[in-house]
Write a protein that holds these residues in place. Structure first.
Motif, PDB file in Angstrom:
ATOM      1  N   ILE A 219      24.535  53.937  27.889  1.00 40.76           N
ATOM      2  CA  ILE A 219      25.961  53.577  27.866  1.00 40.76           C
ATOM      3  C   ILE A 219      26.317  52.888  26.549  1.00 40.76           C
ATOM      4  O   ILE A 219      27.341  53.196  25.921  1.00 40.76           O
ATOM      5  N   ILE A 220      25.457  51.968  26.098  1.00 44.38           N
ATOM      6  CA  ILE A 220      25.739  51.231  24.859  1.00 44.38           C
ATOM      7  C   ILE A 220      25.505  52.103  23.633  1.00 44.38           C
ATOM      8  O   ILE A 220      26.296  52.090  22.680  1.00 44.38           O
ATOM      9  N   ARG A 221      24.435  52.890  23.656  1.00 41.71           N
ATOM     10  CA  ARG A 221      24.092  53.697  22.481  1.00 41.71           C
ATOM     11  C   ARG A 221      24.917  54.965  22.362  1.00 41.71           C
ATOM     12  O   ARG A 221      25.150  55.452  21.253  1.00 41.71           O
ATOM     13  N   ILE A 222      25.360  55.528  23.509  1.00 43.18           N
ATOM     14  CA  ILE A 222      26.042  56.825  23.475  1.00 43.18           C
ATOM     15  C   ILE A 222      27.459  56.741  24.028  1.00 43.18           C
ATOM     16  O   ILE A 222      28.414  57.157  23.375  1.00 43.18           O
ATOM     17  N   GLY A 223      27.597  56.217  25.245  1.00 40.91           N
ATOM     18  CA  GLY A 223      28.886  56.265  25.927  1.00 40.91           C
ATOM     19  C   GLY A 223      30.010  55.565  25.184  1.00 40.91           C
ATOM     20  O   GLY A 223      31.057  56.154  24.903  1.00 40.91           O
ATOM     21  N   LEU A 224      29.805  54.288  24.823  1.00 39.10           N
ATOM     22  CA  LEU A 224      30.863  53.523  24.166  1.00 39.10           C
ATOM     23  C   LEU A 224      31.170  54.043  22.759  1.00 39.10           C
ATOM     24  O   LEU A 224      32.348  54.247  22.421  1.00 39.10           O
ATOM     25  N   PRO A 225      30.145  54.272  21.909  1.00 36.21           N
ATOM     26  CA  PRO A 225      30.472  54.827  20.585  1.00 36.21           C
ATOM     27  C   PRO A 225      31.122  56.207  20.666  1.00 36.21           C
ATOM     28  O   PRO A 225      32.017  56.517  19.872  1.00 36.21           O
ATOM     29  N   LEU A 226      30.696  57.053  21.625  1.00 38.81           N
ATOM     30  CA  LEU A 226      31.299  58.378  21.759  1.00 38.81           C
ATOM     31  C   LEU A 226      32.765  58.264  22.120  1.00 38.81           C
ATOM     32  O   LEU A 226      33.605  59.019  21.610  1.00 38.81           O
ATOM     33  N   TYR A 227      33.091  57.308  22.962  1.00 33.42           N
ATOM     34  CA  TYR A 227      34.490  57.075  23.322  1.00 33.42           C
ATOM     35  C   TYR A 227      35.304  56.663  22.097  1.00 33.42           C
ATOM     36  O   TYR A 227      36.389  57.209  21.839  1.00 33.42           O
ATOM     37  N   VAL A 228      34.766  55.722  21.320  1.00 37.48           N
ATOM     38  CA  VAL A 228      35.486  55.249  20.125  1.00 37.48           C
ATOM     39  C   VAL A 228      35.667  56.382  19.122  1.00 37.48           C
ATOM     40  O   VAL A 228      36.765  56.582  18.574  1.00 37.48           O
ATOM     41  N   VAL A 229      34.589  57.141  18.883  1.00 35.99           N
ATOM     42  CA  VAL A 229      34.670  58.233  17.918  1.00 35.99           C
ATOM     43  C   VAL A 229      35.652  59.302  18.387  1.00 35.99           C
ATOM     44  O   VAL A 229      36.455  59.820  17.594  1.00 35.99           O
ATOM     45  N   THR A 230      35.620  59.640  19.669  1.00 33.32           N
ATOM     46  CA  THR A 230      36.523  60.667  20.192  1.00 33.32           C
ATOM     47  C   THR A 230      37.975  60.245  20.060  1.00 33.32           C
ATOM     48  O   THR A 230      38.837  61.039  19.662  1.00 33.32           O
ATOM     49  N   MET A 231      38.247  58.991  20.385  1.00 34.50           N
ATOM     50  CA  MET A 231      39.630  58.517  20.296  1.00 34.50           C
ATOM     51  C   MET A 231      40.081  58.378  18.843  1.00 34.50           C
ATOM     52  O   MET A 231      41.165  58.844  18.469  1.00 34.50           O
ATOM     53  N   ALA A 232      39.236  57.743  18.017  1.00 35.82           N
ATOM     54  CA  ALA A 232      39.644  57.437  16.644  1.00 35.82           C
ATOM     55  C   ALA A 232      39.610  58.645  15.731  1.00 35.82           C
ATOM     56  O   ALA A 232      40.411  58.740  14.782  1.00 35.82           O
ATOM     57  N   SER A 233      38.701  59.594  16.001  1.00 35.24           N
ATOM     58  CA  SER A 233      38.521  60.715  15.078  1.00 35.24           C
ATOM     59  C   SER A 233      39.074  62.033  15.606  1.00 35.24           C
ATOM     60  O   SER A 233      39.070  63.020  14.866  1.00 35.24           O
ATOM     61  N   GLN A 234      39.502  62.076  16.854  1.00 34.81           N
ATOM     62  CA  GLN A 234      40.030  63.328  17.414  1.00 34.81           C
ATOM     63  C   GLN A 234      41.393  63.137  18.069  1.00 34.81           C
ATOM     64  O   GLN A 234      42.372  63.750  17.651  1.00 34.81           O
ATOM     65  N   ASN A 235      41.467  62.274  19.087  1.00 34.39           N
ATOM     66  CA  ASN A 235      42.707  62.193  19.848  1.00 34.39           C
ATOM     67  C   ASN A 235      43.861  61.624  19.031  1.00 34.39           C
ATOM     68  O   ASN A 235      44.965  62.194  19.025  1.00 34.39           O
ATOM     69  N   LEU A 236      43.623  60.518  18.349  1.00 32.48           N
ATOM     70  CA  LEU A 236      44.696  59.936  17.537  1.00 32.48           C
ATOM     71  C   LEU A 236      45.064  60.824  16.343  1.00 32.48           C
ATOM     72  O   LEU A 236      46.260  61.062  16.092  1.00 32.48           O
ATOM     73  N   PRO A 237      44.096  61.362  15.586  1.00 33.48           N
ATOM     74  CA  PRO A 237      44.477  62.320  14.536  1.00 33.48           C
ATOM     75  C   PRO A 237      45.132  63.575  15.097  1.00 33.48           C
ATOM     76  O   PRO A 237      46.019  64.150  14.457  1.00 33.48           O
ATOM     77  N   GLY A 238      44.710  64.009  16.291  1.00 33.69           N
ATOM     78  CA  GLY A 238      45.348  65.176  16.903  1.00 33.69           C
ATOM     79  C   GLY A 238      46.824  64.940  17.153  1.00 33.69           C
ATOM     80  O   GLY A 238      47.668  65.817  16.900  1.00 33.69           O
ATOM     81  N   LEU A 239      47.162  63.752  17.649  1.00 34.54           N
ATOM     82  CA  LEU A 239      48.574  63.407  17.850  1.00 34.54           C
ATOM     83  C   LEU A 239      49.313  63.356  16.513  1.00 34.54           C
ATOM     84  O   LEU A 239      50.473  63.779  16.420  1.00 34.54           O
ATOM     85  N   ALA A 240      48.630  62.844  15.473  1.00 34.45           N
ATOM     86  CA  ALA A 240      49.255  62.763  14.151  1.00 34.45           C
ATOM     87  C   ALA A 240      49.541  64.153  13.579  1.00 34.45           C
ATOM     88  O   ALA A 240      50.587  64.381  12.960  1.00 34.45           O
ATOM     89  N   VAL A 241      48.615  65.095  13.790  1.00 32.78           N
ATOM     90  CA  VAL A 241      48.828  66.466  13.321  1.00 32.78           C
ATOM     91  C   VAL A 241      50.037  67.087  14.011  1.00 32.78           C
ATOM     92  O   VAL A 241      50.876  67.735  13.369  1.00 32.78           O
ATOM     93  N   MET A 242      50.136  66.879  15.319  1.00 34.97           N
ATOM     94  CA  MET A 242      51.284  67.416  16.054  1.00 34.97           C
ATOM     95  C   MET A 242      52.585  66.790  15.564  1.00 34.97           C
ATOM     96  O   MET A 242      53.594  67.483  15.377  1.00 34.97           O
ATOM     97  N   LYS A 243      52.558  65.479  15.345  1.00 36.18           N
ATOM     98  CA  LYS A 243      53.758  64.793  14.864  1.00 36.18           C
ATOM     99  C   LYS A 243      54.157  65.283  13.477  1.00 36.18           C
ATOM    100  O   LYS A 243      55.347  65.466  13.179  1.00 36.18           O
ATOM    101  N   ALA A 244      53.176  65.522  12.626  1.00 33.39           N
ATOM    102  CA  ALA A 244      53.463  66.007  11.277  1.00 33.39           C
ATOM    103  C   ALA A 244      54.118  67.377  11.293  1.00 33.39           C
ATOM    104  O   ALA A 244      54.848  67.734  10.364  1.00 33.39           O
TER     105      ALA A 244
END
Length: 403
Positions: A219-244
């Motif tokens: 959970i500490i080595r994979i789960g939490l960092p994977l969540y942060v990376v997915t949100m910061a590097s995919q979901n938020l940029p994905g919303l930015a691409v759509m907005k652009a």
């Protein structure tokens, strides 16, 4: 005759977005499916489990692309997280083996759902400074992006043709450079890889259930960092691409449905599904259609292609398992060079955050593990702590979130 001619333009208006969506899916799949299989295998998955994981995620994002775009008539694109998979490839097999990895995937999926349901959590994720998130991603990608050079030194007869194909692709067909390298790799593997008798017996498409096991290590080595990376590097940029591209989307429902899809695929060894970022630009941009209102068929086309590609996952996994790991990592490294360049550019773009970003980058790239917690976490914490320390007492901080 006249009626047929008058109907032709109406039929042709959908050809462009359909082709754009198919291209997005093929490029997205061909560029990183080897990375997905290598990452799952590196965390302890058998070839059958790795194939099941890839197939389940292909089906999940295929259904999401088709259903959501058809429902809202907006070119919303979904994909797997390439940065997330790159991170998974670096962590190794945790305590508890692949079932613990599936448990970590389920934890990350649950956090994504909670982000959509709990607004303060969404705001907290959005508050992570973009340069720090980009620096963490760049640190995770660095080792993988060195793999092509290491492969040339270790096995030049195999690695040099792949590198040459990629360079030629960049010169004459930039968008297809990575798929061209993947094709060359496939040809080399098909002609040089010696499969053991019966190696393909279990390569027919099949779901392999994995009962998740929850361990603190995973959970500490994979789960939490994977969540942060997915949100910061995919979901938020994905919303930015759509907005652009002129599409304002409510993020909460998208986070919830991608989190639910990720939870389902976790039971079959699949990692997270999320909003697309790079391929979203193909489906939501002018390349899909000059008129915004006619771009929504593009993700539907992409979804159909993903569903068609899903059954090939198990066969691909069998060949990947029998191939030299460094060669597979080399192809993955070529696919991630553009991501590394973008991450480094985003990390260093603001002068006030440059030192904290570099500290995050070198800490993450170091690969250290402290009290069982991996380098990406410490890089993120260290960079944010340094940023807060340097900004202490400054009346008004510059906007570095890039939202």
């Amino acid at each position: 005759m006249a009626q047929a001619l008058s109907a032709a333009p109406g039929q042709r208006e959908y050809f462009q977005p359909i082709m754009a969506g198919a291209l997005a899916a093929v490029v997205g799949y061909a560029s990183t499916f080897t990375l997905v299989l290598a990452a799952l295998t590196a965390t302890g998955a058998s070839p059958q489990q790795a194939g099941s994981g890839l197939m389940s995620v292909c089906i999940a994002i295929g259904i999401l692309n088709i259903v959501v775009s058809a429902r809202v008539r907006v070119p919303v694109s979904f994909a797997w997280s390439t940065p997330g998979v790159a991170f998974i490839l670096t962590v190794g097999e945790p305590v508890g083996g692949f079932p613990a990895v599936a448990g970590a995937f389920l934890v990350a999926a649950g956090l994504i759902v909670l982000t959509g349901l709990i607004r303060p959590l969404a705001r907290l994720m959005a508050a992570i400074p973009a340069p720090i998130a980009n620096a963490m991603l760049a640190g995770m990608l660095l080792t993988l992006c060195l793999a092509p050079i290491n492969a040339v030194a270790a096995m030049p007869a195999l690695a040099l043709p792949i590198l040459l194909a990629w360079v030629i692709g960049l010169r004459f067909a930039r968008r297809y450079a990575v798929p061209i390298a993947v094709v060359v790799t496939g040809i080399l593997l098909a002609t040089t890889t010696h499969l053991e008798p019966g190696a393909l017996d279990g390569s027919w498409p099949v779901f392999v259930p994995v009962m998740p096991v929850f361990t603190l290590d995973a959970i500490i080595r994979i789960g939490l960092p994977l969540y942060v990376v997915t949100m910061a590097s995919q979901n938020l940029p994905g919303l930015a691409v759509m907005k652009a591209n002129g599409f304002e989307l409510p993020p909460a429902p998208l986070f919830v449905i991608t989190g639910i899809a990720s939870a389902v695929t976790a039971f079959f060894g699949g990692h997270t599904s999320n909003l697309a970022a790079i391929t979203a630009a193909i489906c939501a941009g002018p390349e899909a259609h000059p008129e915004k209102s006619k771009r929504w068929p593009a993700p539907i086309s992409a979804g159909v292609v993903y569903l068609l590609l899903a059954p090939a996952a198990s066969l691909a996994a069998a060949f990947i398992a029998a191939s030299p790991p460094l060669l597979i990592q080399a192809v993955a490294g070529l696919a991630l060079l553009s991501s590394l360049a973008a991450a480094l550019s985003g990390a260093l773009v603001v002068e006030e955050t440059r030192l904290p970003a570099i500290f995050t980058f070198v800490t993450t790239a170091s690969g250290i593990t402290i009290i069982g917690v991996g380098a990406p976490f410490w890089g993120l914490v260290g960079g944010i702590a340094m940023l807060v320390l340097l900004r202490w007492g400054i009346p008004r901080a510059p906007d570095i979130e890039g939202q």
